[in-house]
Design a protein around this motif. Structure first.
Motif, short mmCIF file in Angstrom:
data_model
loop_
_atom_site.label_atom_id
_atom_site.label_comp_id
_atom_site.label_asym_id
_atom_site.label_seq_id
_atom_site.Cartn_x
_atom_site.Cartn_y
_atom_site.Cartn_z
N LEU A 28 47.32 39.13 35.40
CA LEU A 28 47.24 40.58 35.43
C LEU A 28 45.87 41.01 35.96
O LEU A 28 44.85 40.49 35.52
N LEU A 29 45.87 41.92 36.93
CA LEU A 29 44.60 42.45 37.44
C LEU A 29 44.09 43.49 36.47
O LEU A 29 44.74 44.51 36.21
N VAL A 30 42.91 43.24 35.91
CA VAL A 30 42.30 44.15 34.93
C VAL A 30 40.89 44.47 35.40
O VAL A 30 40.16 43.60 35.86
N PHE A 31 40.52 45.74 35.26
CA PHE A 31 39.22 46.23 35.73
C PHE A 31 38.49 46.92 34.59
O PHE A 31 39.10 47.57 33.74
N ASN A 32 37.17 46.83 34.60
CA ASN A 32 36.35 47.48 33.59
C ASN A 32 36.01 48.92 33.95
O ASN A 32 35.64 49.70 33.09
N GLU A 33 36.16 49.27 35.24
CA GLU A 33 35.84 50.62 35.69
C GLU A 33 36.99 51.19 36.50
O GLU A 33 37.57 50.51 37.35
N GLU A 34 37.31 52.45 36.23
CA GLU A 34 38.42 53.09 36.92
C GLU A 34 38.22 53.18 38.44
O GLU A 34 39.17 52.93 39.20
N PRO A 35 37.03 53.52 38.94
CA PRO A 35 36.86 53.57 40.40
C PRO A 35 37.15 52.22 41.08
O PRO A 35 37.72 52.19 42.17
#
Length: 78
Positions: A28-35
């Motif tokens: 799963l691609l997970v990011f810490n920042e929305e941008p």
């Protein structure tokens, strides 16, 4: 701090069906920042994102908060 994941709708005739976007190895691609999440979404699905910007069809991509209350959960565990 919340994390974000990407979702895409493969079939616009079934608007309730969204799938998580995964990497080539199935993670799963997970990011810490929305941008950063939005930039990756635009890179992976440029046509769909551009169509949405010009309202040329239904919304078929989205950035979703994985756990909006993770900071509260961490406080409870401490």
């Amino acid at each position: 701090m919340p994390t974000y994941k990407l979702q895409v709708q493969d079939d616009d005739t079934q608007p309730q069906n969204w799938r998580d976007v995964k990497s080539a190895d199935g993670q799963l691609l997970v990011f810490n920042e929305e941008p950063a999440a939005r930039a990756e979404l635009e890179q992976l699905f440029p046509v769909l994102v551009k169509l949405e910007k010009f309202a040329a069809g239904p919304k078929r991509t989205r950035v979703v908060v994985v756990n909006a209350y993770s900071d509260i959960d961490n406080e409870k565990e401490s």
